[in-house]
Design a protein around this motif. Structure first.
Motif, PDB file in Angstrom:
ATOM      1  N   GLN A 146       6.173  -9.077  -0.573  1.00 46.71           N
ATOM      2  CA  GLN A 146       5.164  -8.298   0.136  1.00 46.71           C
ATOM      3  C   GLN A 146       5.817  -6.980   0.520  1.00 46.71           C
ATOM      4  OE1 GLN A 146       3.721  -9.881   3.847  1.00 46.71           O
ATOM      5  NE2 GLN A 146       2.009  -8.459   3.933  1.00 46.71           N
ATOM      6  N   VAL A 147       5.284  -5.891   0.016  1.00 44.46           N
ATOM      7  CA  VAL A 147       5.904  -4.583   0.198  1.00 44.46           C
ATOM      8  C   VAL A 147       5.584  -4.030   1.582  1.00 44.46           C
ATOM      9  CG1 VAL A 147       6.100  -2.245  -0.708  1.00 44.46           C
ATOM     10  CG2 VAL A 147       5.725  -4.158  -2.284  1.00 44.46           C
ATOM     11  N   HIS A 148       6.623  -3.562   2.279  1.00 44.60           N
ATOM     12  CA  HIS A 148       6.447  -2.971   3.600  1.00 44.60           C
ATOM     13  C   HIS A 148       6.519  -1.451   3.568  1.00 44.60           C
ATOM     14  CE1 HIS A 148       8.074  -6.952   5.506  1.00 44.60           C
ATOM     15  NE2 HIS A 148       6.861  -7.075   5.001  1.00 44.60           N
ATOM     16  N   ALA A 149       7.440  -0.913   2.767  1.00 45.51           N
ATOM     17  CA  ALA A 149       7.626   0.538   2.732  1.00 45.51           C
ATOM     18  C   ALA A 149       8.179   0.948   1.376  1.00 45.51           C
ATOM     19  CB  ALA A 149       8.573   0.993   3.842  1.00 45.51           C
ATOM     20  N   ASP A 151       1.099   6.949   5.962  1.00 43.26           N
ATOM     21  CA  ASP A 151       0.369   5.705   5.774  1.00 43.26           C
ATOM     22  C   ASP A 151       0.042   5.505   4.295  1.00 43.26           C
ATOM     23  OD1 ASP A 151       0.383   5.037   8.453  1.00 43.26           O
ATOM     24  OD2 ASP A 151      -1.524   6.064   8.862  1.00 43.26           O
ATOM     25  N   PHE A 152      -0.218   4.270   3.936  1.00 41.27           N
ATOM     26  CA  PHE A 152      -0.489   3.911   2.544  1.00 41.27           C
ATOM     27  C   PHE A 152      -1.634   4.733   1.956  1.00 41.27           C
ATOM     28  CE2 PHE A 152      -2.303   0.819  -0.619  1.00 41.27           C
ATOM     29  CZ  PHE A 152      -1.225   0.828  -1.492  1.00 41.27           C
ATOM     30  N   LYS A 153      -2.652   4.980   2.760  1.00 44.17           N
ATOM     31  CA  LYS A 153      -3.823   5.716   2.272  1.00 44.17           C
ATOM     32  C   LYS A 153      -3.531   7.190   2.035  1.00 44.17           C
ATOM     33  CE  LYS A 153      -5.534   6.461   7.000  1.00 44.17           C
ATOM     34  NZ  LYS A 153      -5.199   7.896   7.035  1.00 44.17           N
ATOM     35  N   ASP A 154      -2.396   7.676   2.547  1.00 44.49           N
ATOM     36  CA  ASP A 154      -2.076   9.099   2.468  1.00 44.49           C
ATOM     37  C   ASP A 154      -1.001   9.397   1.425  1.00 44.49           C
ATOM     38  OD1 ASP A 154      -3.893   9.715   4.525  1.00 44.49           O
ATOM     39  OD2 ASP A 154      -2.391   9.214   6.055  1.00 44.49           O
ATOM     40  N   ALA A 155      -0.995   8.655   0.340  1.00 36.85           N
ATOM     41  CA  ALA A 155       0.038   8.829  -0.682  1.00 36.85           C
ATOM     42  C   ALA A 155       0.033  10.240  -1.260  1.00 36.85           C
ATOM     43  CB  ALA A 155      -0.138   7.802  -1.795  1.00 36.85           C
ATOM     44  N   HIS A 156      -1.142  10.832  -1.438  1.00 34.80           N
ATOM     45  CA  HIS A 156      -1.201  12.189  -1.989  1.00 34.80           C
ATOM     46  C   HIS A 156      -0.439  13.168  -1.100  1.00 34.80           C
ATOM     47  CE1 HIS A 156      -4.654  12.128  -5.138  1.00 34.80           C
ATOM     48  NE2 HIS A 156      -4.003  10.972  -5.129  1.00 34.80           N
ATOM     49  N   ASP A 161      11.583   2.633  -5.128  1.00 35.66           N
ATOM     50  CA  ASP A 161      12.424   2.182  -4.015  1.00 35.66           C
ATOM     51  C   ASP A 161      11.560   1.551  -2.931  1.00 35.66           C
ATOM     52  OD1 ASP A 161      14.485   3.283  -5.386  1.00 35.66           O
ATOM     53  OD2 ASP A 161      15.018   4.787  -3.899  1.00 35.66           O
ATOM     54  N   ALA A 162      11.810   0.277  -2.641  1.00 35.13           N
ATOM     55  CA  ALA A 162      10.947  -0.424  -1.693  1.00 35.13           C
ATOM     56  C   ALA A 162      11.726  -1.413  -0.854  1.00 35.13           C
ATOM     57  CB  ALA A 162       9.826  -1.150  -2.436  1.00 35.13           C
ATOM     58  N   CYS A 163      11.182  -1.656   0.338  1.00 40.80           N
ATOM     59  CA  CYS A 163      11.659  -2.720   1.222  1.00 40.80           C
ATOM     60  C   CYS A 163      10.494  -3.652   1.495  1.00 40.80           C
ATOM     61  CB  CYS A 163      12.178  -2.135   2.532  1.00 40.80           C
ATOM     62  SG  CYS A 163      12.733  -3.379   3.740  1.00 40.80           S
ATOM     63  N   GLY A 164      10.744  -4.956   1.449  1.00 38.88           N
ATOM     64  CA  GLY A 164       9.688  -5.912   1.704  1.00 38.88           C
ATOM     65  C   GLY A 164      10.235  -7.293   2.001  1.00 38.88           C
ATOM     66  N   THR A 165       9.322  -8.245   2.117  1.00 40.60           N
ATOM     67  CA  THR A 165       9.677  -9.621   2.458  1.00 40.60           C
ATOM     68  C   THR A 165       9.345 -10.558   1.309  1.00 40.60           C
ATOM     69  OG1 THR A 165       9.233  -9.212   4.801  1.00 40.60           O
ATOM     70  CG2 THR A 165       9.275 -11.506   4.085  1.00 40.60           C
ATOM     71  N   VAL A 166      10.249 -11.472   1.019  1.00 42.69           N
ATOM     72  CA  VAL A 166      10.023 -12.474  -0.026  1.00 42.69           C
ATOM     73  C   VAL A 166       8.956 -13.460   0.450  1.00 42.69           C
ATOM     74  CG1 VAL A 166      11.048 -14.367  -1.339  1.00 42.69           C
ATOM     75  CG2 VAL A 166      12.351 -12.261  -0.945  1.00 42.69           C
ATOM     76  N   VAL A 207       3.564   0.767   3.667  1.00 46.19           N
ATOM     77  CA  VAL A 207       2.576  -0.011   2.918  1.00 46.19           C
ATOM     78  C   VAL A 207       1.972  -1.093   3.785  1.00 46.19           C
ATOM     79  CG1 VAL A 207       2.188  -1.450   0.877  1.00 46.19           C
ATOM     80  CG2 VAL A 207       3.781   0.491   0.757  1.00 46.19           C
ATOM     81  N   ALA A 208       2.815  -1.840   4.495  1.00 45.28           N
ATOM     82  CA  ALA A 208       2.311  -2.938   5.338  1.00 45.28           C
ATOM     83  C   ALA A 208       3.075  -2.970   6.645  1.00 45.28           C
ATOM     84  CB  ALA A 208       2.471  -4.275   4.616  1.00 45.28           C
TER      85      ALA A 208
END
Length: 335
Positions: A32-35, A311-316, A63-68, A334-335
């Motif tokens: 689960q992707v967090h950032a 925020d995730f919605k502001d990727a642009h 490049d991502a950080c998340g939880t298994v 992301v989450a």
């Protein structure tokens, strides 16, 4: 699930799409992707300069950080709930480069991490440093290991060496932290006095504003008592490479990392021969190098320079910030 996908080249072609939820197969892990942290490579991909044959649509972000949150059959490196980072060169675990390590990356050949969930082979993940937030940890995989590979794994940086760092992007600032941690002297170049003031606060010993001092190579020689610089992280390319060579000490090392100015360069061959210069291309590093870098980073209690979190919605907006030249890293939560 929601995912930011390139449907063609250009920022307008980056779309927030609904795609099927992934599930892990043999040897794979569900995260689960967090950032997600952006790299200059992501801009090159979007502009069509990194892989002109990119197949669309493809989820972006390497490049991502998340939880298994899921484990496929035959996995053993992680447990549910572990906080992990992606390894940029997903097939490069250890050993010397074979030439294709930078091909097998997320958002390029494989679906990227700018989505709610990511499936990746367990060999392409590492444990995240416990002292960092998700947003901070996500900045480390590509830029951090690139600087570490250039200066430590390949460069053999030692206390007393002088390192010249170009600009204030992610690689250069991680290089500043690494060099400072081993007792090296650092010189940072930038066109912004404000950014140069900030690198001094991070431990930079000397700074050069290359707008006021276009012949920054001569200034670097003066700062080293005409001896020259031991290590240079070359992130600009083009005509800048010749200046890096002129600023180098005999048998010094230039790590070619970026192409901000141009993918081509004209090299003064006589100078290169006379100085017996070591010019080495760096394309990140293997997973074991990333793990060594993370262990050192955590042991020293270092923190990355995060310029902005979107925020995730502001990727642009995040990509536009990347294009404008941040101080350090731009991150998407992301989450």
């Amino acid at each position: 699930m929601k995912a930011w996908q390139l449907t063609g080249f250009g920022l307008d072609a980056l779309r927030l799409n609904d795609i099927p939820d992934p599930s892990p197969a043999q040897g794979e892990v569900l995260v689960q992707v967090h950032a997600v942290s952006l790299n200059y490579r992501d801009k090159l991909l979007m502009d069509g300069g990194y892989n002109p044959r990119l197949e669309f649509p493809i989820t972006q972000g390497a490049d991502a950080c998340g939880t298994v949150v899921g484990l496929g059959p035959g996995t053993s490196r992680f447990r549910l709930g572990d906080r992990v980072l992606t390894q940029y060169a997903t097939h490069w675990v250890d050993g010397p480069a074979q030439g294709k390590e930078s091909l097998y990356t997320l958002g390029n050949v494989y679906p990227g991490a700018l989505a709610k969930y990511l499936v990746l082979r367990e060999q392409a993940l590492v444990m995240a440093p416990a002292h960092l937030s998700d947003e901070e940890a996500a900045t480390l995989p590509c830029a951090g290991v690139t600087a570490w590979q250039a200066l430590i794994e390949k460069g053999g940086l030692r206390a007393g060496d002088t390192v010249l760092l170009q600009g204030t992007g992610g690689v250069s600032l991680f290089g500043l932290q690494i060099a400072h941690s081993v007792g090296a002297t650092t010189i940072v170049t930038s066109s912004s006095d404000q950014k140069l003031e900030r690198v001094v606060q991070m431990g930079a010993d000397e700074t050069i504003n290359y707008t006021r001092t276009p012949e920054w190579d001569k200034e670097a020689l003066e700062l080293t008592g005409k001896r020259g610089v031991d290590h240079i992280l070359e992130v600009v390319g083009g005509e800048n490479l010749a200046q890096s060579l002129r600023a180098l000490r005999p048998e010094g090392q230039i790590s070619i990392i970026g192409v901000l100015e141009s993918t081509d360069a004209r090299l003064p061959m006589f100078t290169a021969i006379q100085k017996q210069a070591v010019i080495r291309g760096i394309s990140t590093g293997p997973r074991v190098a990333l793990e060594r870098f993370l262990q050192k980073y955590e042991a020293l209690g270092l923190y990355p320079a995060v310029d902005a979190v979107y925020d995730f919605k502001d990727a642009h907006a995040a990509y536009q910030h990347l294009d404008a030249g941040p101080f350090g890293k731009v991150v998407i939560r992301v989450a």
